[in-house]
Design an enzyme around this catalytic site. Structure first.
Site, PDB file in Angstrom:
ATOM      1  N   HIS A  12      -3.434   0.323   4.380  1.00 25.25           N
ATOM      2  CA  HIS A  12      -4.001   0.942   3.157  1.00 25.25           C
ATOM      3  C   HIS A  12      -2.746   1.858   2.885  1.00 25.25           C
ATOM      4  O   HIS A  12      -2.521   2.035   1.614  1.00 25.25           O
ATOM      5  CB  HIS A  12      -5.016   1.931   3.461  1.00 25.25           C
TER       6      HIS A  12
ATOM      7  N   HIS B 294      -5.859   1.786   8.373  1.00 28.06           N
ATOM      8  CA  HIS B 294      -5.324   2.919   7.716  1.00 28.06           C
ATOM      9  C   HIS B 294      -4.027   2.851   7.408  1.00 28.06           C
ATOM     10  O   HIS B 294      -3.591   3.184   5.945  1.00 28.06           O
ATOM     11  CB  HIS B 294      -5.500   4.047   8.782  1.00 28.06           C
TER      12      HIS B 294
ATOM     13  N   HIS C  36      -8.481  -0.497  13.886  1.00 26.12           N
ATOM     14  CA  HIS C  36      -8.886   0.664  13.159  1.00 26.12           C
ATOM     15  C   HIS C  36      -7.667   1.069  12.471  1.00 26.12           C
ATOM     16  O   HIS C  36      -7.380   1.441  11.147  1.00 26.12           O
ATOM     17  CB  HIS C  36      -9.726   1.434  13.905  1.00 26.12           C
ATOM     18  N   GLU C  37      -6.664   1.574  13.099  1.00 24.67           N
ATOM     19  CA  GLU C  37      -5.380   2.450  12.869  1.00 24.67           C
ATOM     20  C   GLU C  37      -4.459   1.719  11.834  1.00 24.67           C
ATOM     21  O   GLU C  37      -3.927   2.152  11.060  1.00 24.67           O
ATOM     22  CB  GLU C  37      -4.983   3.056  14.028  1.00 24.67           C
TER      23      GLU C  37
END
Length: 599
Positions: free
Chosen positions: A398, A395, A391-392
């Site tokens: 991105h 980020h 998940h992190e």
């Protein structure tokens, strides 16, 4: 008696598991020198006040502003990362305090910019853009500011609104103090029969207890305390809704919903269609409730049975290096370039892996345009920690793509898009884990994990969104909302969403009073739309390979260069249609089919 295992101190953590913050500044002395020069250089921004009436002056100000803000952000990121790695270290807490205080001062220097821009005669900015090619890069930024002109008030009225902002925030502050500081909960029995004081913090573990009497007791104890304060809490929420509506009307928006969505150019239909689409698919949630009732072996299923896992599996200790391998393998569909960036992040010190004494809890992704991305973890060897890593890093990658492909002013992406990349990683990873798992119980556990993620992130958040929409519309129509109306509306929503097999306990009627997000107007729907967009991307990537990956990378590279709806549309996900949400519901149905096959 065994030796008590204590947390390691910061200097006992292996260097390879610590983020390389020294790549930003080598020392506090270097940071202090940069901070000193920033404070001197920033004063120059004030000399532009009242002078933005030529394209050249505007260009000069925008370039200076970027230089100052980038330097300030770099200082802030370093101070915050250092402060978070050991909150007991006074040296870094001081740096954090210094830069946080300075940001408020810097904001006051730059506050003239937008009002002055909006005070220029109509057509002036367009003329500047035509005559000065250096301003072309700012076209979207400037036109986005101009778009808000109908909603900007006179200087005097803006000052009045600013002066009462604390008063308008009172409902949220009252809610926070009441629920966090003043409320207390009774003592209940845990699974071992011991007396334990119930708190908001431990409620989440009690409501997942395999012992039904424990979760029922926790459920009733928690919500009965809220019930005792229902009149105060309803007055607080009603006042908050009235404040949002007041602000919308003063600023000449058509409604509170319009005021919330318009600045990011999100059509009202995106919100309303999301609520309608989920209502058209509630039979899927009803089916899940029926299956869960069967799996748990219950004669009747209650609201307090929703969060308990359908199967127990032996807890597996997953070493961090194995977690990295699991995520790398799981994200293989994203292609060699994406995986190369992931591996670069691991190798070059993006991640602070393990908990240490004084380290901030939780997990996040951070960084700024002039630093590499940084990820804070508190890795604890569980499957959930593996998912958090994916998940992190979603980020952070991105942020990496956005910073590499956009000028500074468009490198930050909006909240509407923020959770898409991280959730896409999570969805692709869990698809992989489910597909490769051979053990029936483990597969059942994983399937239920993804079902719960969709239930809580999509169905539940859109039920919240429907509640928000209805309450705001009632107040806008002149209706008064008391605890009775709030309770009735919440009860009816739960009955409709969870279907005929669910016993909707009367205690749940007050649950609306527990949701802090209702004090952030029309915020929660973005959890659902973000998940739906991620689900659409993941499905496309898994089915169509490289072509879909390239479109997805186009989304990652776009940053904030356009409105979020447009950024997603260009990448093949149209949030103005029901398709992304329907894709999520289809995946929910696929998982329900798997669940039925496994039982």
């Amino acid at each position: 008696m065994g030796e008590v295992k204590s947390l390691k101190k910061r200097d006992e953590i292996d260097l390879k598991h610590k983020w390389k913050v020294e790549k930003i500044y080598n020392s506090t002395e270097q940071w202090e020198a940069d901070f000193k020069s920033l404070k001197e250089e920033a004063l120059e921004t004030r000399t532009y006040e009242g002078k933005l009436n030529s394209s050249k002056e505007l260009e000069n100000f925008l370039k200076l502003n970027e230089e100052i803000v980038r330097k300030a952000e770099k200082l802030m990121i370093y101070a915050h990362l250092r402060a978070d790695e050991d909150t007991s270290n006074p040296e870094f807490q001081t740096l954090k305090s210094k830069i946080d205080s300075y940001f408020a001062e810097l904001a006051s220097y730059l506050a003239f910019f937008e009002p002055e821009l909006l005070s220029l005669p109509d057509g002036t900015i367009e003329k500047f853009l035509e005559e000065n090619s250096e301003l072309k890069v700012y076209d979207f930024l400037l036109k986005n500011i101009l778009k808000e002109k109908p909603h900007i008030l006179t200087k005097e009225m803006e000052e009045v609104l600013a002066s009462v902002s604390d008063c308008l925030d009172a409902p949220s502050n009252i809610f926070n103090m009441l629920t966090n500081a003043d409320m207390t909960f009774p003592v209940i029995k845990d699974e071992d029969g011991d007396d334990v004081e119930l708190t908001e913090g431990n409620y989440s573990s009690f409501i997942k207890s395999k012992d039904r009497s424990v979760r029922e007791a926790a459920f009733k104890a928690l919500f009965n305390e809220y019930k005792g304060l229902e009149n105060t809490l309803s007055a607080s929420l009603s006042s908050s809704i009235k404040n949002f509506i007041f602000n919308a009307r003063v600023r000449k928006y058509a409604s509170a919903l319009d005021a919330s969505l318009n600045p990011n150019d999100i059509p009202l239909e995106v919100y309303k269609n999301s609520v309608d689409t989920i209502n058209n698919n509630l039979n899927s949630l009803h089916r899940y409730v029926t299956l869960k009732k069967k799996l748990l072996g219950l004669d009747e299923i209650h609201m307090y049975d929703l969060y308990v896992p359908v199967v127990d599996i032996e807890k597996e200790r997953i070493e961090y290096d194995k977690a990295v391998d699991m995520v790398t393998e799981g994200l293989n569909p994203l292609g060699a370039e994406y995986l190369g960036i992931f591996q670069e992040g691991i190798a070059s010190g993006w991640i602070d892996v393990f908990e240490n004494k004084g380290k901030r809890g939780g997990a996040y992704s951070s960084g700024t345009y002039d630093t590499m991305p940084y990820v804070l973890l508190n890795y604890n060897y569980s499957l959930n920690d593996v998912s958090t890593l994916a998940h992190e890093m979603g980020h952070s990658i991105h942020t990496y793509y956005s910073s590499k492909n956009q000028p500074y002013i468009y490198s930050n992406y909006t909240l509407f898009c923020a959770e898409v990349a991280s959730t896409t990683n999570e969805i692709i990873l869990i698809h992989h884990l489910i597909d490769k798992e051979q053990d029936k119980n483990k597969k059942l556990y994983l399937v239920n994990q993804e079902l719960e993620q969709i239930r809580t992130t999509v169905f539940r958040q859109l039920m919240f969104a429907e509640f928000e929409l209805k309450t705001h519309e009632l107040v806008e129509q002149g209706e008064a909302l008391t605890a009775k109306e709030f309770n009735s509306l919440w009860h009816d929503l739960n009955t409709r969403y969870f279907g005929p097999d669910m016993v909707v306990d009367e205690e749940i009627d007050i649950e609306w009073a527990r949701i802090p997000h209702f004090y952030r107007d029309f915020y929660v729907y973005q959890y659902a739309t973000g998940y739906a967009a991620a689900s659409a991307f993941a499905k496309n990537i898994l089915e169509n390979g490289e072509t879909a990956v390239e479109k997805y990378k186009g989304f990652l590279k776009a940053g904030g260069s356009d409105y979020p709806i447009n950024v997603l549309q260009k990448a093949g996900v149209d949030m103005t249609t029901p398709a992304p949400l329907e894709a999520t519901v289809n995946r929910f149905n696929e998982l329900l089919d798997m669940l039925e096959e496994l039982i």
